[in-house]
Design a protein around this motif. Structure first.
Motif, PDB file in Angstrom:
ATOM      1  N   ASP A  13      -0.574   2.091  -2.736  1.00 33.04           N
ATOM      2  CA  ASP A  13      -0.406   0.667  -2.483  1.00 33.04           C
ATOM      3  C   ASP A  13      -0.767  -0.205  -3.677  1.00 33.04           C
ATOM      4  N   ILE A  14      -1.634   0.291  -4.572  1.00 33.29           N
ATOM      5  CA  ILE A  14      -2.002  -0.528  -5.728  1.00 33.29           C
ATOM      6  C   ILE A  14      -0.813  -0.748  -6.663  1.00 33.29           C
ATOM      7  N   ARG A  15       0.250   0.015  -6.482  1.00 29.70           N
ATOM      8  CA  ARG A  15       1.437  -0.111  -7.328  1.00 29.70           C
ATOM      9  C   ARG A  15       2.602  -0.802  -6.611  1.00 29.70           C
ATOM     10  N   LYS A  16       2.340  -1.435  -5.499  1.00 33.22           N
ATOM     11  CA  LYS A  16       3.442  -1.976  -4.702  1.00 33.22           C
ATOM     12  C   LYS A  16       4.284  -2.989  -5.480  1.00 33.22           C
ATOM     13  N   ASP A  17       3.668  -3.722  -6.411  1.00 30.57           N
ATOM     14  CA  ASP A  17       4.424  -4.686  -7.210  1.00 30.57           C
ATOM     15  C   ASP A  17       5.004  -4.070  -8.482  1.00 30.57           C
ATOM     16  N   ASP A  18       4.637  -2.831  -8.771  1.00 27.11           N
ATOM     17  CA  ASP A  18       5.098  -2.156  -9.991  1.00 27.11           C
ATOM     18  C   ASP A  18       6.312  -1.264  -9.755  1.00 27.11           C
ATOM     19  N   MET A  19       6.491  -0.824  -8.524  1.00 24.23           N
ATOM     20  CA  MET A  19       7.455   0.245  -8.243  1.00 24.23           C
ATOM     21  C   MET A  19       8.898  -0.126  -8.566  1.00 24.23           C
ATOM     22  N   ALA A  20       9.211  -1.417  -8.509  1.00 24.24           N
ATOM     23  CA  ALA A  20      10.589  -1.834  -8.768  1.00 24.24           C
ATOM     24  C   ALA A  20      11.049  -1.444 -10.166  1.00 24.24           C
ATOM     25  N   ARG A  21      10.098  -1.279 -11.095  1.00 23.66           N
ATOM     26  CA  ARG A  21      10.466  -0.955 -12.472  1.00 23.66           C
ATOM     27  C   ARG A  21      10.443   0.543 -12.751  1.00 23.66           C
ATOM     28  N   ASP A  22      10.051   1.334 -11.763  1.00 24.67           N
ATOM     29  CA  ASP A  22       9.999   2.783 -11.974  1.00 24.67           C
ATOM     30  C   ASP A  22      11.356   3.341 -12.383  1.00 24.67           C
ATOM     31  N   LYS A  23      12.429   2.766 -11.854  1.00 26.45           N
ATOM     32  CA  LYS A  23      13.766   3.291 -12.161  1.00 26.45           C
ATOM     33  C   LYS A  23      14.142   3.076 -13.620  1.00 26.45           C
TER      34      LYS A  23
END
Length: 286
Positions: A47-57
């Protein structure tokens, strides 16, 4: 959709990493990489990465860290960690058996005002608390140095240093020589530097590849690192993007997430995605 895991679950998985097995397969990259997947996966889904995940791709954190052979028992420095995108991965990954270290510019070498230089020192000073706030892990787990204030006992202790999309700034600000030299001093004899960098075309003009547009030619980065005491171990296309023409008037900041042209042709640049990036691993030469 995979359910996000809590940070505590991520740390539990990281602590379950078996160090003896890792040592046994130290020379077997495939085996080491398979072991890395266990602690990384829950951290990437936490959950600490919930705002980061969009850039994983675009940033491919798992494949990138696997390529750099980052393991939970290592001491890893991240240069210019900024807003903490990788801190929220590396902090939990390394907290139990290794150590995550923030490395900041030597402010005296920055071509900015004295006030801006002091902001750099202040940002470095508060970085351990920032990582603690992001991850829920005690701030004393995260030592942080500006490159002119590295303690003598830290030299020769790091397994890896990561430079993520920052080589262009070091070069265009005429501080790359001293910063890389300081990083070399921090590394163990077999230590490595992992670089992810916006990539200019191989035949790009100097104006498009001197760093002021955010892009560098891969061959130039390799040569620079060789001159400064490193040898190229391997390269990866994990962060490649062949849609990126790398020739924009506003440089790499034309593309997401910056969108330098605001809403002008925004759909076009969204379709391109983030920049084409070289991913290089260098070993410190004797």
């Amino acid at each position: 959709m995979k359910k996000s895991l809590t940070l505590s679950a991520a740390l539990l998985a990281a602590s379950a990493f078996v160090a003896p097995a890792m040592a046994e397969h130290h020379g077997d990259k495939e085996a080491v990489h398979e072991q890395l997947e266990s602690p990384l996966d829950p951290i990437l889904a936490s959950d600490i990465r919930k705002d980061d995940m969009a850039r994983d791709k675009y940033r491919h954190p798992k494949d990138t860290l696997v390529f750099f052979d980052i393991r939970p028992d290592m001491k890893v420095g991240e240069y210019a960690p900024g807003g903490g995108w990788y801190s929220r991965i590396l902090g939990p990954l390394l907290a139990e058996k290794g150590q995550y270290v923030g490395l900041f510019f030597n402010p005296d070498n920055l071509p900015f005002s004295d006030e801006a230089k002091e902001r750099t020192r202040a940002g470095a000073a508060k970085f351990p608390e920032d990582v603690a706030k992001w991850t829920g892990i005690s701030a004393d787990k995260f030592p942080t140095y500006t490159m002119d204030k590295v303690p003598a006992e830290a030299k020769g202790t790091m397994d890896r240093i990561l430079i993520i999309r920052m080589m262009h700034n070091m070069l265009r600000w005429n501080m790359a020589d001293s910063e890389i030299a300081a990083m070399r001093d921090l590394l163990k004899d077999d230590g490595m530097i992992g670089i992810v960098q916006h990539r200019a075309k191989a035949d790009a003009s100097y104006a498009l590849s001197d760093g002021n547009k955010g892009y560098l030619r891969e061959a130039d980065v390799i040569k620079f690192m060789e001159v400064h005491g490193f040898e190229l171990v391997n390269s990866s296309e994990v962060n490649a993007n062949d849609k990126d023409t790398a020739d924009y008037e506003n440089g790499v900041w034309t593309l997401p997430p910056a969108f330098a042209k605001k809403d002008v042709d925004k759909e076009k640049y969204e379709a391109i995605g983030e920049s084409d990036r070289m991913t290089l691993l260098f070993k410190k030469r004797p």
